[in-house]
Design a protein around this motif. Structure first.
Motif, PDB file in Angstrom:
ATOM      1  N   LEU A 179      22.768 -51.838 -24.087  1.00 24.96           N
ATOM      2  CA  LEU A 179      23.228 -50.509 -23.700  1.00 24.96           C
ATOM      3  C   LEU A 179      22.271 -49.937 -22.661  1.00 24.96           C
ATOM      4  O   LEU A 179      21.113 -50.336 -22.582  1.00 24.96           O
ATOM      5  N   THR A 180      22.749 -48.970 -21.916  1.00 23.44           N
ATOM      6  CA  THR A 180      21.843 -48.271 -21.005  1.00 23.44           C
ATOM      7  C   THR A 180      20.801 -47.550 -21.861  1.00 23.44           C
ATOM      8  O   THR A 180      21.091 -47.195 -23.016  1.00 23.44           O
ATOM      9  N   PRO A 181      19.614 -47.321 -21.339  1.00 26.20           N
ATOM     10  CA  PRO A 181      18.572 -46.665 -22.147  1.00 26.20           C
ATOM     11  C   PRO A 181      19.020 -45.327 -22.731  1.00 26.20           C
ATOM     12  O   PRO A 181      18.762 -45.034 -23.890  1.00 26.20           O
ATOM     13  N   ARG A 182      19.712 -44.528 -21.958  1.00 25.68           N
ATOM     14  CA  ARG A 182      20.140 -43.218 -22.454  1.00 25.68           C
ATOM     15  C   ARG A 182      21.181 -43.366 -23.563  1.00 25.68           C
ATOM     16  O   ARG A 182      21.101 -42.700 -24.601  1.00 25.68           O
ATOM     17  N   ALA A 183      22.157 -44.265 -23.382  1.00 22.35           N
ATOM     18  CA  ALA A 183      23.175 -44.485 -24.419  1.00 22.35           C
ATOM     19  C   ALA A 183      22.524 -45.040 -25.683  1.00 22.35           C
ATOM     20  O   ALA A 183      22.875 -44.638 -26.797  1.00 22.35           O
ATOM     21  N   ARG A 184      21.571 -45.956 -25.519  1.00 23.69           N
ATOM     22  CA  ARG A 184      20.870 -46.529 -26.673  1.00 23.69           C
ATOM     23  C   ARG A 184      20.140 -45.437 -27.444  1.00 23.69           C
ATOM     24  O   ARG A 184      20.207 -45.365 -28.667  1.00 23.69           O
ATOM     25  N   LEU A 185      19.457 -44.551 -26.730  1.00 22.50           N
ATOM     26  CA  LEU A 185      18.725 -43.467 -27.373  1.00 22.50           C
ATOM     27  C   LEU A 185      19.678 -42.534 -28.121  1.00 22.50           C
ATOM     28  O   LEU A 185      19.415 -42.136 -29.255  1.00 22.50           O
ATOM     29  N   GLY A 194      28.912 -45.894 -25.639  1.00 21.32           N
ATOM     30  CA  GLY A 194      27.950 -46.774 -26.305  1.00 21.32           C
ATOM     31  C   GLY A 194      28.561 -47.478 -27.506  1.00 21.32           C
ATOM     32  O   GLY A 194      28.374 -48.674 -27.703  1.00 21.32           O
ATOM     33  N   LEU A 195      29.318 -46.727 -28.299  1.00 21.23           N
ATOM     34  CA  LEU A 195      29.950 -47.327 -29.477  1.00 21.23           C
ATOM     35  C   LEU A 195      31.035 -48.325 -29.088  1.00 21.23           C
ATOM     36  O   LEU A 195      31.196 -49.362 -29.744  1.00 21.23           O
ATOM     37  N   LEU A 196      31.774 -48.031 -28.030  1.00 16.59           N
ATOM     38  CA  LEU A 196      32.783 -48.985 -27.556  1.00 16.59           C
ATOM     39  C   LEU A 196      32.124 -50.286 -27.103  1.00 16.59           C
ATOM     40  O   LEU A 196      32.602 -51.379 -27.421  1.00 16.59           O
ATOM     41  N   VAL A 197      31.027 -50.170 -26.369  1.00 16.92           N
ATOM     42  CA  VAL A 197      30.299 -51.367 -25.914  1.00 16.92           C
ATOM     43  C   VAL A 197      29.743 -52.127 -27.109  1.00 16.92           C
ATOM     44  O   VAL A 197      29.868 -53.351 -27.188  1.00 16.92           O
ATOM     45  N   LEU A 198      29.125 -51.413 -28.058  1.00 21.32           N
ATOM     46  CA  LEU A 198      28.584 -52.065 -29.257  1.00 21.32           C
ATOM     47  C   LEU A 198      29.685 -52.785 -30.029  1.00 21.32           C
ATOM     48  O   LEU A 198      29.519 -53.933 -30.452  1.00 21.32           O
ATOM     49  N   ARG A 199      30.800 -52.110 -30.238  1.00 17.31           N
ATOM     50  CA  ARG A 199      31.903 -52.705 -30.988  1.00 17.31           C
ATOM     51  C   ARG A 199      32.399 -53.980 -30.303  1.00 17.31           C
ATOM     52  O   ARG A 199      32.596 -55.011 -30.946  1.00 17.31           O
ATOM     53  N   ALA A 200      32.585 -53.930 -28.991  1.00 18.57           N
ATOM     54  CA  ALA A 200      33.074 -55.098 -28.256  1.00 18.57           C
ATOM     55  C   ALA A 200      32.077 -56.252 -28.344  1.00 18.57           C
ATOM     56  O   ALA A 200      32.465 -57.403 -28.580  1.00 18.57           O
ATOM     57  N   LEU A 224      20.620 -61.761 -39.725  1.00 21.46           N
ATOM     58  CA  LEU A 224      21.596 -62.101 -38.695  1.00 21.46           C
ATOM     59  C   LEU A 224      22.274 -60.838 -38.172  1.00 21.46           C
ATOM     60  O   LEU A 224      22.400 -60.635 -36.964  1.00 21.46           O
ATOM     61  N   ALA A 225      22.690 -59.977 -39.082  1.00 22.83           N
ATOM     62  CA  ALA A 225      23.336 -58.725 -38.663  1.00 22.83           C
ATOM     63  C   ALA A 225      22.357 -57.864 -37.874  1.00 22.83           C
ATOM     64  O   ALA A 225      22.725 -57.295 -36.842  1.00 22.83           O
ATOM     65  N   ASP A 226      21.112 -57.777 -38.342  1.00 20.34           N
ATOM     66  CA  ASP A 226      20.101 -56.999 -37.615  1.00 20.34           C
ATOM     67  C   ASP A 226      19.897 -57.545 -36.211  1.00 20.34           C
ATOM     68  O   ASP A 226      19.815 -56.796 -35.243  1.00 20.34           O
ATOM     69  N   ARG A 227      19.812 -58.848 -36.098  1.00 19.38           N
ATOM     70  CA  ARG A 227      19.600 -59.474 -34.794  1.00 19.38           C
ATOM     71  C   ARG A 227      20.779 -59.181 -33.857  1.00 19.38           C
ATOM     72  O   ARG A 227      20.588 -58.872 -32.687  1.00 19.38           O
ATOM     73  N   LEU A 228      22.004 -59.273 -34.395  1.00 18.62           N
ATOM     74  CA  LEU A 228      23.188 -58.984 -33.580  1.00 18.62           C
ATOM     75  C   LEU A 228      23.195 -57.529 -33.113  1.00 18.62           C
ATOM     76  O   LEU A 228      23.486 -57.236 -31.956  1.00 18.62           O
ATOM     77  N   VAL A 229      22.853 -56.616 -34.012  1.00 18.46           N
ATOM     78  CA  VAL A 229      22.832 -55.195 -33.657  1.00 18.46           C
ATOM     79  C   VAL A 229      21.737 -54.927 -32.634  1.00 18.46           C
ATOM     80  O   VAL A 229      21.953 -54.213 -31.651  1.00 18.46           O
ATOM     81  N   HIS A 230      20.554 -55.516 -32.834  1.00 17.43           N
ATOM     82  CA  HIS A 230      19.452 -55.315 -31.886  1.00 17.43           C
ATOM     83  C   HIS A 230      19.825 -55.840 -30.499  1.00 17.43           C
ATOM     84  O   HIS A 230      19.532 -55.199 -29.486  1.00 17.43           O
ATOM     85  N   ARG A 231      20.457 -56.980 -30.450  1.00 15.78           N
ATOM     86  CA  ARG A 231      20.878 -57.533 -29.152  1.00 15.78           C
ATOM     87  C   ARG A 231      21.917 -56.648 -28.485  1.00 15.78           C
ATOM     88  O   ARG A 231      21.858 -56.407 -27.286  1.00 15.78           O
ATOM     89  N   ALA A 232      22.869 -56.180 -29.279  1.00 18.10           N
ATOM     90  CA  ALA A 232      23.906 -55.316 -28.722  1.00 18.10           C
ATOM     91  C   ALA A 232      23.302 -53.990 -28.251  1.00 18.10           C
ATOM     92  O   ALA A 232      23.633 -53.497 -27.169  1.00 18.10           O
ATOM     93  N   LEU A 233      22.385 -53.412 -29.036  1.00 20.96           N
ATOM     94  CA  LEU A 233      21.723 -52.180 -28.637  1.00 20.96           C
ATOM     95  C   LEU A 233      20.912 -52.374 -27.362  1.00 20.96           C
ATOM     96  O   LEU A 233      20.882 -51.495 -26.493  1.00 20.96           O
ATOM     97  N   ALA A 234      20.262 -53.513 -27.232  1.00 25.55           N
ATOM     98  CA  ALA A 234      19.415 -53.784 -26.060  1.00 25.55           C
ATOM     99  C   ALA A 234      20.230 -53.821 -24.778  1.00 25.55           C
ATOM    100  O   ALA A 234      19.702 -53.575 -23.700  1.00 25.55           O
ATOM    101  N   GLY A 270      13.709 -47.128 -28.265  1.00 22.53           N
ATOM    102  CA  GLY A 270      14.025 -46.662 -26.926  1.00 22.53           C
ATOM    103  C   GLY A 270      13.547 -47.598 -25.834  1.00 22.53           C
ATOM    104  O   GLY A 270      14.268 -47.883 -24.891  1.00 22.53           O
ATOM    105  N   VAL A 271      12.304 -48.100 -25.958  1.00 17.88           N
ATOM    106  CA  VAL A 271      11.736 -48.916 -24.883  1.00 17.88           C
ATOM    107  C   VAL A 271      11.706 -50.401 -25.202  1.00 17.88           C
ATOM    108  O   VAL A 271      11.496 -51.213 -24.314  1.00 17.88           O
ATOM    109  N   ARG A 272      11.863 -50.764 -26.488  1.00 12.37           N
ATOM    110  CA  ARG A 272      11.898 -52.165 -26.930  1.00 12.37           C
ATOM    111  C   ARG A 272      10.633 -52.931 -26.519  1.00 12.37           C
ATOM    112  O   ARG A 272      10.691 -54.093 -26.137  1.00 12.37           O
TER     113      ARG A 272
END
Length: 187
Positions: free
Chosen positions: A134-140, A173-179, A122-132, A50-52
């Motif tokens: 997102l807005t805090p609420r969408a990420r949560l 959030g999922l649309l942003v992550l996917r893009a 690599l996949a974890d890093r990409l997902v973490h960057r994409a999650l970061a 949530g807070v990274r």
């Protein structure tokens, strides 16, 4: 607590949690400590995602467990304990994000140091960057849905939001992550 744990819920733990909860309510500090040990990685993980920020996540986890100790008489069952921890941690994350201005740039956000065995870094890093990003609420909400495997109705109840608001945040959030992941994979 250096690295976040996976946020999987373990239903088989509810019976043991129930016994520990009953003992902790009667003042058994060893039982309370055992409850903390059993759930600290899950609480820390949710806070960290949530807070990274490691220090803030540790502070949130500590606050949650202090609040748990004070709330023991109101926790009814081992299953209730898991839901209570998830809800309280989520609210602490939201409160922390409201009060503190966290770094927005990806360069300012620290990556986790430990990579779980068998994971694709690599996949974890990409997902973490994409999650970061997102807005805090969408990420949560995305984390609660896919890392803690909560249904949208459970997320709505946990975060005191309407179901439609949760679904909306989840969809966007999922649309942003996917893009973002599609763009990163194309590079």
């Amino acid at each position: 607590m250096n690295a976040p744990a996976t946020l999987l819920t373990h239903p088989a733990l509810a019976d043991r949690d129930q016994r520990l909860l009953l003992s902790a309510r009667q003042g058994d500090l060893d039982a309370f400590e055992a409850l903390v040990r059993r759930h600290q990685r899950k609480v820390y993980s949710l806070a960290w995602y949530g807070v990274r920020d490691e220090m803030l996540a540790e502070e949130i986890a500590q606050d949650v467990f202090m609040q748990l100790h004070a709330s023991l008489p109101r926790i009814e069952t081992g299953a209730h304990l898991g839901a209570w921890l998830r809800r309280t941690t989520s609210h602490r994350v939201i409160d922390t994000l409201r009060v503190r201005r966290l770094p927005r740039s990806l360069d300012e956000i620290a990556e986790p140091q430990v990579v779980p065995a068998g994971a694709d870094p690599l996949a974890d890093r990409l997902v973490h960057r994409a999650l970061a990003r997102l807005t805090p609420r969408a990420r949560l909400i995305v984390m609660l849905r896919y890392m803690d495997d909560l249904a949208p109705t459970e997320i709505a109840e946990t975060l005191d939001m309407s179901l439609n608001t949760v679904k909306s945040h989840l969809r966007r959030g999922l649309l942003v992550l996917r893009a973002r992941l599609t763009r990163e994979a194309a590079r």
